[in-house]
Motif scaffolding. Sequence first.
Motif, PDB file in Angstrom:
ATOM      1  N   LEU A  25       3.021   9.661  -5.749  1.00 13.64           N
ATOM      2  CA  LEU A  25       3.688  10.924  -5.476  1.00 13.64           C
ATOM      3  C   LEU A  25       4.735  11.267  -6.528  1.00 13.64           C
ATOM      4  N   VAL A  26       5.276  10.229  -7.179  1.00 13.59           N
ATOM      5  CA  VAL A  26       6.380  10.427  -8.124  1.00 13.59           C
ATOM      6  C   VAL A  26       5.844  10.783  -9.508  1.00 13.59           C
ATOM      7  N   PRO A  27       6.179  11.972 -10.013  1.00 16.08           N
ATOM      8  CA  PRO A  27       5.668  12.383 -11.323  1.00 16.08           C
ATOM      9  C   PRO A  27       6.348  11.665 -12.478  1.00 16.08           C
ATOM     10  N   GLU A  28       7.659  11.359 -12.340  1.00 22.71           N
ATOM     11  CA  GLU A  28       8.390  10.634 -13.378  1.00 22.71           C
ATOM     12  C   GLU A  28       9.624   9.979 -12.764  1.00 22.71           C
ATOM     13  N   ILE A  29      10.091   8.906 -13.393  1.00 19.75           N
ATOM     14  CA  ILE A  29      11.257   8.185 -12.880  1.00 19.75           C
ATOM     15  C   ILE A  29      12.517   8.880 -13.394  1.00 19.75           C
ATOM     16  N   SER A  30      12.855   9.977 -12.766  1.00 19.50           N
ATOM     17  CA  SER A  30      14.042  10.730 -13.156  1.00 19.50           C
ATOM     18  C   SER A  30      14.498  11.594 -11.990  1.00 19.50           C
ATOM     19  N   LEU A  31      15.794  11.496 -11.658  1.00 19.29           N
ATOM     20  CA  LEU A  31      16.327  12.307 -10.572  1.00 19.29           C
ATOM     21  C   LEU A  31      16.455  13.775 -10.967  1.00 19.29           C
ATOM     22  N   GLU A  32      16.275  14.071 -12.251  1.00 17.25           N
ATOM     23  CA  GLU A  32      16.293  15.462 -12.689  1.00 17.25           C
ATOM     24  C   GLU A  32      14.999  16.177 -12.306  1.00 17.25           C
ATOM     25  N   ASN A  33      13.972  15.388 -12.000  1.00 18.87           N
ATOM     26  CA  ASN A  33      12.712  15.962 -11.536  1.00 18.87           C
ATOM     27  C   ASN A  33      12.818  16.201 -10.029  1.00 18.87           C
ATOM     28  N   GLU A  34      12.625  17.447  -9.597  1.00 16.29           N
ATOM     29  CA  GLU A  34      12.836  17.792  -8.194  1.00 16.29           C
ATOM     30  C   GLU A  34      11.833  17.106  -7.268  1.00 16.29           C
ATOM     31  N   VAL A  35      10.617  16.893  -7.740  1.00 11.41           N
ATOM     32  CA  VAL A  35       9.623  16.208  -6.904  1.00 11.41           C
ATOM     33  C   VAL A  35      10.047  14.760  -6.660  1.00 11.41           C
ATOM     34  N   THR A  36      10.480  14.089  -7.718  1.00  9.70           N
ATOM     35  CA  THR A  36      10.964  12.718  -7.573  1.00  9.70           C
ATOM     36  C   THR A  36      12.159  12.660  -6.626  1.00  9.70           C
ATOM     37  N   LEU A  37      13.095  13.594  -6.789  1.00 11.99           N
ATOM     38  CA  LEU A  37      14.262  13.654  -5.916  1.00 11.99           C
ATOM     39  C   LEU A  37      13.835  13.907  -4.471  1.00 11.99           C
ATOM     40  N   GLY A  38      12.828  14.757  -4.294  1.00 10.30           N
ATOM     41  CA  GLY A  38      12.325  15.047  -2.954  1.00 10.30           C
ATOM     42  C   GLY A  38      11.683  13.835  -2.303  1.00 10.30           C
ATOM     43  N   VAL A  39      10.918  13.071  -3.078  1.00 11.60           N
ATOM     44  CA  VAL A  39      10.273  11.861  -2.554  1.00 11.60           C
ATOM     45  C   VAL A  39      11.329  10.845  -2.113  1.00 11.60           C
ATOM     46  N   LEU A  40      12.337  10.621  -2.957  1.00 12.84           N
ATOM     47  CA  LEU A  40      13.399   9.671  -2.612  1.00 12.84           C
ATOM     48  C   LEU A  40      14.194  10.142  -1.396  1.00 12.84           C
ATOM     49  N   THR A  41      14.439  11.445  -1.317  1.00 15.82           N
ATOM     50  CA  THR A  41      15.147  11.995  -0.161  1.00 15.82           C
ATOM     51  C   THR A  41      14.310  11.818   1.105  1.00 15.82           C
ATOM     52  N   GLY A  42      12.996  12.018   0.977  1.00 16.29           N
ATOM     53  CA  GLY A  42      12.097  11.840   2.114  1.00 16.29           C
ATOM     54  C   GLY A  42      12.065  10.399   2.596  1.00 16.29           C
ATOM     55  N   ILE A  43      12.093   9.450   1.664  1.00 11.30           N
ATOM     56  CA  ILE A  43      12.098   8.032   2.043  1.00 11.30           C
ATOM     57  C   ILE A  43      13.419   7.674   2.722  1.00 11.30           C
ATOM     58  N   PHE A  44      14.526   8.204   2.206  1.00  8.51           N
ATOM     59  CA  PHE A  44      15.828   7.980   2.849  1.00  8.51           C
ATOM     60  C   PHE A  44      15.819   8.540   4.270  1.00  8.51           C
ATOM     61  N   SER A  45      15.224   9.717   4.440  1.00  5.55           N
ATOM     62  CA  SER A  45      15.093  10.310   5.765  1.00  5.55           C
ATOM     63  C   SER A  45      14.251   9.425   6.672  1.00  5.55           C
ATOM     64  N   ALA A  46      13.214   8.821   6.102  1.00  3.40           N
ATOM     65  CA  ALA A  46      12.339   7.934   6.874  1.00  3.40           C
ATOM     66  C   ALA A  46      13.092   6.689   7.349  1.00  3.40           C
ATOM     67  N   ILE A  89       0.835  -1.196   0.000  1.00  5.72           N
ATOM     68  CA  ILE A  89       0.000   0.000   0.000  1.00  5.72           C
ATOM     69  C   ILE A  89       0.880   1.260   0.000  1.00  5.72           C
ATOM     70  N   VAL A  90       1.931   1.248   0.820  1.00  8.12           N
ATOM     71  CA  VAL A  90       2.846   2.384   0.870  1.00  8.12           C
ATOM     72  C   VAL A  90       3.552   2.568  -0.475  1.00  8.12           C
ATOM     73  N   PHE A  91       3.965   1.451  -1.086  1.00 12.58           N
ATOM     74  CA  PHE A  91       4.635   1.519  -2.389  1.00 12.58           C
ATOM     75  C   PHE A  91       3.715   2.171  -3.431  1.00 12.58           C
ATOM     76  N   VAL A  92       2.443   1.783  -3.434  1.00 15.05           N
ATOM     77  CA  VAL A  92       1.480   2.385  -4.371  1.00 15.05           C
ATOM     78  C   VAL A  92       1.316   3.869  -4.063  1.00 15.05           C
ATOM     79  N   GLY A  93       1.212   4.202  -2.765  1.00 19.95           N
ATOM     80  CA  GLY A  93       1.068   5.599  -2.369  1.00 19.95           C
ATOM     81  C   GLY A  93       2.254   6.437  -2.797  1.00 19.95           C
ATOM     82  N   VAL A  94       3.471   5.907  -2.610  1.00 21.25           N
ATOM     83  CA  VAL A  94       4.675   6.630  -3.014  1.00 21.25           C
ATOM     84  C   VAL A  94       4.732   6.757  -4.536  1.00 21.25           C
ATOM     85  N   ALA A  95       4.324   5.713  -5.244  1.00 20.20           N
ATOM     86  CA  ALA A  95       4.326   5.755  -6.710  1.00 20.20           C
ATOM     87  C   ALA A  95       3.431   6.881  -7.227  1.00 20.20           C
TER      88      ALA A  95
END
Length: 290
Positions: free
Chosen positions: A136-157, A128-134
């Motif tokens: 949140l991610v607009p595109e699979i690219s670290l050049e996208n700041e939202v995607t980078l923010g989501v991954l950074t947030g998960i690392f923080s978690a 369920i969390v994986f679907v929820g996070v998916a």
Amino acid sequence: MDPVKRSLITLHITVILLGGTGLFSNIIPLSATDITFGRSVFACLCLAVFMRLAGETFRLNNKRDYGIALLLGGLMAVHWVTYFAAMQYAGVAVGMIALFTFPVITVLIEPFFEKIRLVWQDFFSALIVFVGVALLVPEISLENEVTLGVLTGIFSAVLYALRNLLHRQHFSHYSGAKAMAWQILVVIACLLPFASEHLSDATFDTWLLLAVLGSMFTAVPHALIATALIHLRAKTFSLIACMQPLYGVILAMLILHESPGWKALIGGILVTSASIYETMNAQRLHKQDK
């Protein structure tokens, strides 16, 4: 007023304050590292005053505990920096939702720390969390700041989950204020070499915001939690704490005028629902083991 009702009100105010910390990632014109360093200085000062009034000292019981404090503080330092960085990249709402994957992450890594077996419900929560996070991610690219923010947030978690598990096993015999004061002191020591000149050149208004963040939105909530738990069960606190992303998103919409899309909102509901479920399930299993 009844002590339990007063404690519940206090706890909700505390969670609102903690949810409001994310706002400062956009309000304070500094990097995530500088914000964390400034926040920590004021938070540590406030907690030191609180400990003084409570008659506590900074002295720990043994040398081993000093080492544990260093480890926990190091994890906290990176966690706080990545926490603010996530919201600077992706916005407060999305960044905070990404961080609140930590209850499910905690369940998944807990077997490495304690003799606990995963059950199929845990994997369902993770899905369920994986679907929820998916969502949140607009595109699979670290050049996208939202995607980078989501991954950074998960690392923080992940860091937050590790810190919480280690704290519970090795540092929970100290009061909340004392434990936090020591960890924040280590955060200051860790980040001092990385504080930039922008912090020393900051305006009075910026320092005032850092003081408010470190005192009213950091030190005070942790002191209030310790007070509220005198009359409330840990389960009650855990469930109310799961409302932090909801409060954070509402505050971001009202104050920062953020407008998360429908995918982000649905993703937030999924992540928060899984967090609440795992919190309730963990408390039920803990009660059965007694």
